[in-house]
Design a protein around this motif. Structure first.
Motif, PDB file in Angstrom:
ATOM      1  N   ASP A  57     -18.688  28.708   9.274  1.00 26.84           N
ATOM      2  CA  ASP A  57     -19.464  28.093   8.210  1.00 26.84           C
ATOM      3  C   ASP A  57     -18.680  28.044   6.904  1.00 26.84           C
ATOM      4  O   ASP A  57     -18.402  29.074   6.285  1.00 26.84           O
ATOM      5  CB  ASP A  57     -20.764  28.890   8.044  1.00 26.84           C
ATOM      6  N   THR A  59     -19.540  27.215   4.003  1.00 19.66           N
ATOM      7  CA  THR A  59     -20.260  27.648   2.808  1.00 19.66           C
ATOM      8  C   THR A  59     -20.133  29.152   2.572  1.00 19.66           C
ATOM      9  O   THR A  59     -20.401  29.631   1.474  1.00 19.66           O
ATOM     10  CB  THR A  59     -21.757  27.289   2.900  1.00 19.66           C
ATOM     11  N   LYS A  60     -19.720  29.873   3.603  1.00 21.14           N
ATOM     12  CA  LYS A  60     -19.604  31.325   3.488  1.00 21.14           C
ATOM     13  C   LYS A  60     -18.157  31.793   3.324  1.00 21.14           C
ATOM     14  O   LYS A  60     -17.879  32.990   3.357  1.00 21.14           O
ATOM     15  CB  LYS A  60     -20.231  31.991   4.720  1.00 21.14           C
ATOM     16  N   ASP A  62     -14.792  32.435   1.248  1.00 20.76           N
ATOM     17  CA  ASP A  62     -14.300  32.627  -0.109  1.00 20.76           C
ATOM     18  C   ASP A  62     -13.007  31.834  -0.289  1.00 20.76           C
ATOM     19  O   ASP A  62     -12.123  31.881   0.568  1.00 20.76           O
ATOM     20  CB  ASP A  62     -14.036  34.118  -0.359  1.00 20.76           C
ATOM     21  N   ASP A 105     -18.438  21.855  -1.094  1.00 21.80           N
ATOM     22  CA  ASP A 105     -17.516  22.901  -0.677  1.00 21.80           C
ATOM     23  C   ASP A 105     -16.084  22.396  -0.676  1.00 21.80           C
ATOM     24  O   ASP A 105     -15.145  23.157  -0.914  1.00 21.80           O
ATOM     25  CB  ASP A 105     -17.915  23.446   0.689  1.00 21.80           C
TER      26      ASP A 105
END
Length: 333
Positions: A57, A59-60, A62, A105
Motif C-alpha cells: 500500500d 499510502t503507508k 514513508d 501519493d
C-alpha cells in the motif's frame, strides 16, 4: 551515459517499466516497486528479478524509505477517471482507499525526492473529468513542485498493436533540466491487424462460447439496440483491430473472433448447453498480451481470470517505449 534510477508506482504487472527498460536498456535500473494487488505482484515477480521486495500500500510508505531515484513511473489507478466508470475522480472511494487521491501519493513522493522526470499514464477520461478541473489540478500540482508538464493523448493502434486504445500520457521534467518543448511520438507502426497477433495454432475449446451464452449475448444486444444504445458483444474481423481491452478485464465480449480451426468442441469446463458451432470464441490472455505489446517471452503464470484483469489494467508497452525514447533523448542532452 549515466545509469538512471527509476521507481515503479502502481506497478501492475510492469508494463510501464518494460517500456522504459526497452528504451533505456542498461542505462536504467529500477530501485523500488509498489503494487498492492497480490496477484499482480505474482506476475510481476515472474518477469522481473529484483533484489528487493515489492512494497504494498503506497499510502503507508514513508518517503524516506524509498531510495533516491531519477525517474518516477506512475500509472496511478484509472478507474476513478474512466469513461466506463462513475467518473467520481477525487471523490471515488474504493475498499477504504480513495483511488482518485492516490495521485497525491505520487506528488508526496516526488516532492521529497525531486526526480528529474515524472511519467504518468491514465485513461483519456481524466482530461475531461469534472469539466477538466481534475486534470488541471494534477498539472498544477506538478508545476508547484517545480516541474514543466507536457501531455498528449495517444492511440495504441498507431504503435504496432491492433488495438483502438486512447490514453493520456503526462511527462513532467524538473525545471532545471526541462526542454523548451517536448514532442510526443505520433506513431511508429499503423499496419498491425488482429491476424498478426492471433494464436498460430487452434486454441483450446474452453475459449469458445457456449450456444446458450452466445444466445444470451444476442438478446442483450438486441434489447439495447431497440433502445438506441450501442452496447453489446462484437465480433472482430481478422483484418481489423480490437476495441480497447479494459480495466478489470471486462469487455471480452467486445472482442470476439470467429475461429473455426478448433474441431474438438467437447467442453473442458462446466457450461450451459454446448459449444457454439459458429466458431465464436473470446481472445486468449496471450492474445491480449500481444494487443498490449508484451512479448511472448513475458510470462503469464496465473489463471485466466487474473490475467484478463491484469492485462486490461495494464498499458501498451509499445507506446510507453516510444515515449521513453523521447525522454531518454532529453536526459542525455
Amino acid at each position: 551515459m549515466n545509469q538512471f534510477k527509476a521507481i515503479d508506482l502502481f506497478a501492475g504487472i510492469g508494463g510501464i517499466r518494460l517500456g522504459f527498460d526497452k528504451a533505456f536498456g542498461k542505462n536504467i535500473k529500477t530501485v523500488f516497486v509498489s503494487e498492492w494487488d497480490e496477484y499482480a505482484q505474482k506476475t510481476y515477480k515472474a518477469n522481473f528479478k529484483d533484489d528487493f521486495q515489492i512494497a504494498g500500500d503506497i499510502t503507508k510508505i514513508d518517503v524516506s524509505d524509498i531510495p533516491k531515484f531519477d525517474i518516477c513511473l506512475a500509472g496511478f489507478p484509472c478507474q476513478a477517471f474512466s469513461l466506463a466508470g462513475k467518473r467520481m475522480g477525487f471523490e471515488d472511494n474504493y475498499k477504504g482507499l480513495c483511488r482518485g487521491t492516490l495521485f497525491q501519493d505520487v506528488a508526496r513522493i516526488c516532492e521529497y525526492h525531486k526526480p528529474r522526470v515524472i511519467f504518468c499514464e491514465n485513461v483519456k477520461g481524466l482530461t475531461i473529468h469534472d469539466k477538466g478541473r481534475t486534470f488541471k489540478i494534477i498539472c498544477k500540482t506538478f508545476e508547484d513542485l517545480g516541474y514543466k508538464v507536457f501531455s498528449e493523448i495517444l492511440n495504441s493502434k498507431n504503435f504496432g498493436v491492433p488495438q483502438n486504445r486512447e490514453r493520456i500520457y503526462i511527462v513532467a521534467f524538473r525545471n532545471d533540466i526541462a526542454p523548451l518543448e517536448f514532442i510526443f511520438p505520433e506513431y511508429t507502426d499503423t499496419t498491425q491487424r488482429l491476424c498478426d497477433i492471433i494464436e498460430k495454432q487452434p486454441v483450446p475449446a474452453k475459449y469458445y462460447l457456449s450456444d446458450v451464452y452466445l444466445n444470451t449475448l444476442r438478446k442483450h444486444k438486441a434489447r439495447h439496440m431497440a433502445k438506441g444504445n450501442g452496447f453489446g458483444y462484437e465480433i472482430r474481423e481478422w483484418n481489423s483491430i480490437a476495441g480497447a481491452v479494459v480495466c478489470g478485464g471486462m469487455g471480452r465480449e467486445r472482442n470476439l473472433l470467429i475461429d473455426k480451426r478448433q474441431t474438438n468442441l467437447i467442453p473442458t469446463t462446466h457450461i450451459k448447453g454446448e459449444i457454439n458451432k459458429e466458431g465464436v470464441r473470446k481472445m486468449t490472455p496471450r492474445e491480449w498480451a500481444r494487443l498490449q505489446g508484451f512479448p511472448d517471452t513475458f510470462k503469464l503464470p496465473l489463471a485466466d481470470v487474473h490475467l484478463y484483469k491484469q492485462l486490461g489494467n495494464s498499458v501498451t508497452v509499445n507506446v510507453i517505449e516510444a515515449i521513453a525514447e523521447k525522454i531518454r533523448e532529453v536526459l542525455i542532452k
